[in-house]
Design an enzyme around this catalytic site. Structure first.
Site, PDB file in Angstrom:
ATOM      1  CB  SER A 241      -0.963  -0.048   1.188  1.00  0.00           C
ATOM      2  OG  SER A 241      -1.953   0.951   1.094  1.00  0.00           O
TER       3      SER A 241
ATOM      4  CG  ASP B 203      -6.517  -1.914  -4.186  1.00  0.00           C
ATOM      5  OD1 ASP B 203      -7.083  -0.869  -3.806  1.00  0.00           O
ATOM      6  OD2 ASP B 203      -5.319  -2.166  -3.958  1.00  0.00           O
TER       7      ASP B 203
ATOM      8  CG  HIS C 191      -5.825  -1.792  -0.380  1.00  0.00           C
ATOM      9  ND1 HIS C 191      -4.943  -1.382  -1.355  1.00  0.00           N
ATOM     10  CD2 HIS C 191      -5.356  -1.287   0.788  1.00  0.00           C
ATOM     11  CE1 HIS C 191      -3.992  -0.662  -0.803  1.00  0.00           C
ATOM     12  NE2 HIS C 191      -4.207  -0.587   0.500  1.00  0.00           N
TER      13      HIS C 191
END
Length: 323
Positions: free
Chosen positions: A165, A262, A292
């Site tokens: 991320s 995502d 995600h």
């Protein structure tokens, strides 16, 4: 985009991902949506304890590293006495959450699967620390260990960066910073990137995906960005919008992983297509049925463990390849 026009991703998740979404930790209070940032950080740490349990045991060592911003805590995971390379890990959390404990299992598994020393970097969080502080701290940590390798039994001839991320952005940005500023901390043999954001301000996936289930609505993404950046001009910086950097030359081999549902998946797709178009070594893999942050859930999701092993295999292959 009207919420009802978004894809109903919760009905399309894999069985493993659905099990995670529906899992209720006993005694865990609800997310403190109206709490201050420190309250949310403490909640995130509490919520991640379950997902970090039963991780591989290995030698660990904590080290405070001096940087221009003060000491930064690092944690060294050493699965064996000697290591063929050193892998630096940057945790996710939207630049505002997370620490070495919230991502402990991920780093332990990476160390086990690569057989290499993994160094987690507890970079300073936003909004208290603004761009580019986290990158400069990471570079300072790399420089420190390159100068003290013998003291920590490290092999820094070959190094890599990894992150999930926001940590994926920091991992790639740090490698590009080293290249662009002509700083040598070792030969960067690979960068492992799980569902990162790399500078897109809008995309098809950002319109179609994202909701309360993943904390990645458009408003959420704007909040993370505003917390991290100093001003609007930083949006175009080549170490924030990485597509404004030179991706046509000398980019270390990149393993680019994405989650099917995502909102940030188009960042990964664009990064892969850009590198591929300019003959920069890279590999892209999308993990179907996932949201995600799925990398955290290897206790319940075999595909999360697969994603870690895929990254580890990519890294190990580059250890054997002259560069």
């Amino acid at each position: 985009m009207k919420p009802e026009n978004k894809i109903p991703v919760l009905t399309r998740l894999s069985d493993e991902m659905k099990a995670v979404v529906n899992f209720q930790q006993p005694g865990l209070p609800p997310w403190p949506a109206d709490g201050d940032i420190e309250t949310q950080r403490q909640y995130y740490l509490l919520e991640r304890r379950f997902w970090n349990a039963d991780a591989p045991s290995m030698t660990t060592r904590t080290c405070a590293v001096p940087t221009p911003y003060g000491d930064v805590t690092t944690r060294l995971y050493s699965p064996q006495p000697t290591s063929q390379a050193t892998l630096y890990y940057l945790h996710g959390g939207g630049f505002i959450l997370g620490n070495l404990d919230t991502h402990d299992r991920i780093m332990r598994l990476l160390a086990r699967y690569t057989g290499c020393t993994v160094i987690g970097i507890d970079y300073s969080l936003s909004p208290q620390a603004r761009y580019p502080q986290a990158i400069e701290e990471t570079v300072a940590v790399c420089s420190y260990f390159s100068q003290h390798a013998d003291e920590y039994s490290l092999n820094v001839e070959k190094i890599g960066f990894a992150g999930d991320s926001a940590g994926a952005m920091l991992a790639l940005a740090s490698a590009l910073w080293l290249r662009d500023k002509h700083i040598r901390c070792g030969n960067v043999i690979a960068i492992l990137l799980w569902y990162g954001l790399y500078g897109l301000q809008d995309s098809v996936s950002r319109r179609l995906f994202g909701g309360a289930w993943d904390g990645l609505t458009r408003e959420d993404l704007d909040m993370y960005e505003k917390a991290y950046l100093r001003n609007d001009e930083d949006r175009e910086s080549p170490w924030y919008c990485l597509f404004n950097n030179d991706l046509t030359r000398d980019v270390p081999p990149c393993f680019i992983a994405s989650a099917e549902f995502d909102p940030l998946i188009d960042d990964s797709r664009l990064l892969h297509k850009t590198l591929q178009a300019h003959q920069q070594p890279c590999e892209y893999k999308m993990y179907p049925g996932t949201l995600h942050a799925f990398l955290h859930y290897s206790r319940m999701m075999t595909i999360a463990d697969d994603a870690l092993q895929d990254g580890a295999r990519f890294f190990m292959a580059r250890m054997k390849t002259p560069r």
